[in-house]
Write a protein that holds these residues in place. Structure first.
Motif, short mmCIF file in Angstrom:
data_model
loop_
_atom_site.label_atom_id
_atom_site.label_comp_id
_atom_site.label_asym_id
_atom_site.label_seq_id
_atom_site.Cartn_x
_atom_site.Cartn_y
_atom_site.Cartn_z
N LYS A 226 0.84 -1.22 0.00
CA LYS A 226 0.00 0.00 0.00
C LYS A 226 0.87 1.26 0.00
CE LYS A 226 -4.70 -0.90 0.99
NZ LYS A 226 -5.92 -0.37 1.58
N TYR A 227 1.98 1.20 0.72
CA TYR A 227 2.87 2.37 0.80
C TYR A 227 3.49 2.66 -0.57
CZ TYR A 227 6.77 5.36 2.22
OH TYR A 227 7.65 6.39 2.35
N TYR A 228 4.04 1.64 -1.21
CA TYR A 228 4.68 1.85 -2.51
C TYR A 228 3.69 2.38 -3.54
CZ TYR A 228 6.97 1.22 -6.94
OH TYR A 228 7.48 1.46 -8.18
N TRP A 229 2.50 1.80 -3.54
CA TRP A 229 1.51 2.17 -4.56
C TRP A 229 0.64 3.35 -4.13
CZ3 TRP A 229 1.88 0.56 -9.39
CH2 TRP A 229 2.65 -0.59 -9.64
N ASP A 230 0.95 3.96 -3.00
CA ASP A 230 0.28 5.17 -2.51
C ASP A 230 -1.23 4.97 -2.42
OD1 ASP A 230 0.18 7.76 -1.54
OD2 ASP A 230 0.03 8.67 -3.53
N LEU A 231 -1.61 3.85 -1.80
CA LEU A 231 -3.03 3.56 -1.57
C LEU A 231 -3.42 3.98 -0.16
CD1 LEU A 231 -3.07 0.02 -3.21
CD2 LEU A 231 -4.15 2.08 -4.15
N THR A 232 -4.68 4.33 0.03
CA THR A 232 -5.16 4.74 1.35
C THR A 232 -5.57 3.50 2.16
OG1 THR A 232 -7.42 4.99 0.53
CG2 THR A 232 -5.99 6.94 0.45
N LEU A 233 -5.89 3.72 3.40
CA LEU A 233 -6.42 2.64 4.23
C LEU A 233 -7.45 3.21 5.20
CD1 LEU A 233 -3.71 1.44 6.84
CD2 LEU A 233 -3.98 3.77 6.04
N GLN A 234 -8.31 2.32 5.68
CA GLN A 234 -9.34 2.75 6.63
C GLN A 234 -8.81 2.64 8.06
OE1 GLN A 234 -12.00 -0.30 4.70
NE2 GLN A 234 -13.53 1.20 5.34
N SER A 235 -9.47 3.32 8.99
CA SER A 235 -8.99 3.31 10.37
C SER A 235 -9.01 1.90 10.96
CB SER A 235 -9.81 4.27 11.22
OG SER A 235 -11.19 3.96 11.15
N ALA A 236 -10.07 1.11 10.68
CA ALA A 236 -10.14 -0.26 11.21
C ALA A 236 -9.03 -1.14 10.62
CB ALA A 236 -11.50 -0.88 10.92
N GLU A 237 -8.74 -0.91 9.36
CA GLU A 237 -7.66 -1.64 8.68
C GLU A 237 -6.31 -1.28 9.31
OE1 GLU A 237 -5.66 -1.38 4.19
OE2 GLU A 237 -7.67 -0.57 4.57
N LYS A 238 -6.10 0.02 9.58
CA LYS A 238 -4.84 0.46 10.19
C LYS A 238 -4.69 -0.15 11.58
CE LYS A 238 -2.02 4.52 11.22
NZ LYS A 238 -1.90 5.98 11.09
N SER A 239 -5.76 -0.18 12.35
CA SER A 239 -5.69 -0.77 13.70
C SER A 239 -5.35 -2.24 13.64
CB SER A 239 -7.04 -0.59 14.42
OG SER A 239 -7.33 0.77 14.62
N ALA A 240 -5.96 -2.96 12.69
CA ALA A 240 -5.68 -4.39 12.54
C ALA A 240 -4.23 -4.62 12.14
CB ALA A 240 -6.62 -4.99 11.51
N LEU A 241 -3.73 -3.79 11.25
CA LEU A 241 -2.33 -3.92 10.81
C LEU A 241 -1.38 -3.63 11.97
CD1 LEU A 241 -2.67 -2.23 7.32
CD2 LEU A 241 -1.92 -4.58 7.71
N GLN A 242 -1.70 -2.64 12.78
CA GLN A 242 -0.84 -2.31 13.92
C GLN A 242 -0.82 -3.47 14.92
OE1 GLN A 242 1.10 0.76 14.51
NE2 GLN A 242 1.96 -0.96 15.64
N THR A 243 -1.97 -4.07 15.17
CA THR A 243 -2.05 -5.22 16.09
C THR A 243 -1.19 -6.37 15.56
OG1 THR A 243 -4.26 -4.62 16.81
CG2 THR A 243 -3.60 -6.91 17.13
N MET A 244 -1.27 -6.63 14.26
CA MET A 244 -0.46 -7.68 13.65
C MET A 244 1.03 -7.34 13.69
SD MET A 244 -3.00 -8.34 10.41
CE MET A 244 -2.24 -9.77 9.65
N LEU A 245 1.36 -6.09 13.46
CA LEU A 245 2.75 -5.66 13.49
C LEU A 245 3.34 -5.78 14.88
CD1 LEU A 245 4.49 -4.66 11.14
CD2 LEU A 245 3.97 -2.32 11.84
N ASN A 246 2.49 -5.61 15.89
CA ASN A 246 2.94 -5.73 17.28
C ASN A 246 3.35 -7.15 17.65
OD1 ASN A 246 2.44 -3.02 17.63
ND2 ASN A 246 0.49 -3.30 18.69
N THR A 247 3.02 -8.14 16.78
CA THR A 247 3.41 -9.53 17.05
C THR A 247 4.80 -9.84 16.53
OG1 THR A 247 2.50 -10.46 14.99
CG2 THR A 247 0.98 -10.23 16.85
N CYS A 248 5.40 -8.88 15.81
CA CYS A 248 6.71 -9.14 15.18
C CYS A 248 7.81 -9.28 16.25
CB CYS A 248 7.07 -8.01 14.23
SG CYS A 248 5.96 -7.89 12.79
#
Length: 203
Positions: free
Chosen positions: A181-203
């Motif tokens: 999404k970053y490379y292709w300059d796409l947007t994201l929704q707030s719920a999507e961002k929260s889910a991604l942050q939760t997943m990233l926190n497992t790294c």
């Protein structure tokens, strides 16, 4: 007898450990975090006008090999192909569900960021040529070989409503989604961002 059993176990382990899908350029956790922070949060766009045909795929990559066949060769283990580049043998490990397959018909090539999701996130305004580049992107971690029915269950969902069943893969999946999404300059929704942050926190 024992030796044969050990050999069989070794072969099984070899299939499991070497047949792993490895999309390129998966970012570090720190890079993914900074990219996630930089993404624009916006309401999801409309599906009006959407068609998969507006994202032409699979295109020829090299010789007789198209994008799908190229990913099958990249992500599989011991893959051999015929003159038309169709795999005649090999095995594919699906990191989404931990299954290994030996028939290419059991494997789909997943667009990490689905085409319809991209359309709703900014790709509706792109040229068809740019959408083709996105749909066949072998440079970013946007394409991966996975179990076909798992890919079909994902459909066009984002991480707020669908995640790989293997929680051990959530970190990698989030990094791939964010970087695409970053490379292709796409947007994201707030719920999507929260889910991604939760997943990233497992790294």
């Amino acid at each position: 007898m024992l030796g044969g059993g050990l050999a069989a176990v070794a072969l099984s382990l070899s299939l499991t450990t070497t047949a792993q899908a490895t999309p390129p350029n998966i970012p570090s956790t720190a890079t993914a975090q900074s990219e996630l922070n930089a993404l624009t949060v916006a309401s999801e766009g409309s599906m009006t006008g959407y068609s998969r045909d507006l994202f032409p795929h699979w295109i020829t990559i090299s010789g007789s090999c198209n994008t799908r066949e190229t990913v099958l060769k990249r992500d599989g283990s011991g893959v051999t192909t015929d003159s038309s580049c169709y795999p005649t043998s090999g095995s594919w490990y699906s990191p989404y569900d931990g299954e290994t397959w030996t028939s290419p018909s059991d494997v789909d090539i997943d667009h990490i960021v689905p085409l319809a999701e991209a359309w709703r996130s900014g790709a509706s305004s792109w040229t068809t040529s740019k959408r083709q580049s996105f749909a066949n992107d072998l440079t970013r971690p946007q394409l991966i070989a996975v179990t076909d029915n798992v890919n079909q269950s994902k459909g066009d969902q984002d991480p707020s409503t669908w995640k790989p069943s293997r929680t051990a893969y959530h970190c990698t999946y989030a990094k791939m989604w964010i970087h695409t999404k970053y490379y292709w300059d796409l947007t994201l929704q707030s719920a999507e961002k929260s889910a991604l942050q939760t997943m990233l926190n497992t790294c």
